[in-house]
Motif scaffolding. Structure first.
Motif, mmCIF file in Angstrom:
data_model
loop_
_atom_site.group_PDB
_atom_site.id
_atom_site.type_symbol
_atom_site.label_atom_id
_atom_site.label_comp_id
_atom_site.label_asym_id
_atom_site.label_seq_id
_atom_site.Cartn_x
_atom_site.Cartn_y
_atom_site.Cartn_z
ATOM 1 N N THR A 1 0.852 -1.178 0.000
ATOM 2 C CA THR A 1 0.000 0.000 0.000
ATOM 3 C C THR A 1 0.897 1.241 0.000
ATOM 4 O O THR A 1 2.115 1.149 0.137
ATOM 5 C CB THR A 1 -0.921 0.027 1.233
ATOM 6 O OG1 THR A 1 -0.136 0.341 2.400
ATOM 7 C CG2 THR A 1 -1.615 -1.311 1.444
ATOM 8 N N ALA A 2 0.272 2.389 -0.115
ATOM 9 C CA ALA A 2 1.032 3.641 -0.137
ATOM 10 C C ALA A 2 1.730 3.899 1.190
ATOM 11 O O ALA A 2 2.719 4.638 1.247
ATOM 12 C CB ALA A 2 0.099 4.803 -0.477
ATOM 13 N N THR A 3 1.258 3.288 2.267
ATOM 14 C CA THR A 3 1.826 3.528 3.587
ATOM 15 C C THR A 3 2.625 2.339 4.122
ATOM 16 O O THR A 3 3.061 2.354 5.263
ATOM 17 C CB THR A 3 0.709 3.870 4.590
ATOM 18 O OG1 THR A 3 -0.252 2.799 4.610
ATOM 19 C CG2 THR A 3 0.011 5.166 4.192
ATOM 20 N N GLY A 4 2.794 1.318 3.300
ATOM 21 C CA GLY A 4 3.532 0.149 3.749
ATOM 22 C C GLY A 4 2.822 -1.131 3.367
ATOM 23 O O GLY A 4 1.897 -1.137 2.558
ATOM 24 N N VAL A 5 3.251 -2.235 3.964
ATOM 25 C CA VAL A 5 2.693 -3.546 3.644
ATOM 26 C C VAL A 5 1.589 -3.902 4.634
ATOM 27 O O VAL A 5 1.771 -3.798 5.849
ATOM 28 C CB VAL A 5 3.785 -4.635 3.667
ATOM 29 C CG1 VAL A 5 3.176 -6.015 3.427
ATOM 30 C CG2 VAL A 5 4.847 -4.339 2.618
#
Length: 290
Positions: free
Chosen positions: A60-64
């Motif tokens: 995702t844009a913020t991490g996994v």
């Protein structure tokens, strides 16, 4: 469910009243659409022997983040495998009876909880995130069952819309094998706006207002797989006419199985033998005998 859809309609009608509350209204719309029930379903009796739980990573844009999956292989290593995509409200613990039925038919079953459901990461799901989750799960199924001729997608209710979206993404070229043998859709609908309209005034342009579209009626025409559509005529939540419309829009090999008197949740159970016959005729693979 009808009460939830009426509430969704009220939210949709409030959207044009001002932009200041649009973010809050869109959040409320997603709450009503997915209606996630926390915790374990009261009828869940535990994970069957042989089932394997695995967390599937998704970037995702913020991490996994991770999607919780259940894999239940059939006794026969050559058995067909199905990706099971559930509907709104209940997580996997509330879906075991349907997963069990697919397994009893002879399938190996891969089932997932979308982000925001069950043990999966994330908060409130959206149309975009459940589509992403289905694609990650499909990639996992291709690893578990390498033979495209033995891979199927099954979606129930809202999961039917997610299954149709997934199948519509498969692009094949002349001479190439299809990525799957077929698509099975049970108790689903044409699009979210049409369900809301069925509870209100038909002329309202809800397709322009709702942020969650789930527009299966257009996508199913792009599905280049055999399609089995199943619906109970006694469904009190989603009228069976929606499945009839989906059937008309599908252009490939297809079968509509309307089950007299069956509810939103029990069509395959009520018409078990009819399902077996339809499956064999359409897909050419016979489920296990009853």
């Amino acid at each position: 469910m009808r009460r939830r859809l009426r509430a969704l309609l009220l939210v949709a009608l409030c959207v044009p009243l001002g932009f200041a509350g649009c973010s809050t209204l869109a959040h409320k719309e997603r709450e009503l659409v997915f209606n996630v029930a926390p915790g374990t379903a009261s009828w869940y009796y535990g994970m069957p022997q042989g089932m394997v739980e695995k967390r599937l990573p998704i970037a995702t844009a913020t991490g996994v983040q991770h999607v919780d999956s259940w894999w239940w292989p059939a006794d026969d290593p050559k058995a067909p495998a199905v990706l099971y995509l559930h509907g709104a409200r209940w997580n996997l613990t509330g879906q075991l009876f349907r997963i069990q039925q697919l397994h009893d038919f002879g399938f190996s079953v891969l089932a997932i909880d979308y982000r925001g459901f069950g043990k999966s990461d994330g908060d409130l799901p959206s149309e975009r995130t459940v589509y992403e989750d289905a694609r990650v799960a499909w990639q996992r199924l291709t690893e578990l069952q390498p033979d495209p001729a033995r891979r199927f997608i099954y979606g129930h209710s809202l999961g039917g819309a997610i299954a149709i979206d997934l199948a519509s993404q498969f692009g094949t070229h002349a001479g190439e094998r299809a990525p799957a043998r077929g698509l099975i859709v049970e108790s689903s609908f044409t699009n979210l706006a049409e369900i809301a309209k069925s509870l209100s005034t038909p002329w309202l342009p809800l397709q322009l207002i709702l942020s969650q579209k789930f527009d299966s009626i257009d996508k199913i025409a792009k599905v280049d797989l055999p399609v089995l559509i199943v619906h109970g005529t006694g469904d009190r939540y989603v009228p069976s006419r929606f499945s009839e419309e989906l059937f008309q829009a599908a252009h490939g090999p297809k079968k509509l199985l309307l089950v007299p008197g069956a509810s939103h949740n029990n069509s395959m159970h009520v018409a078990e033998e009819e399902f077996r016959q339809a499956f064999t005729k359409l897909f050419g693979i016979a489920p296990n005998p009853a």
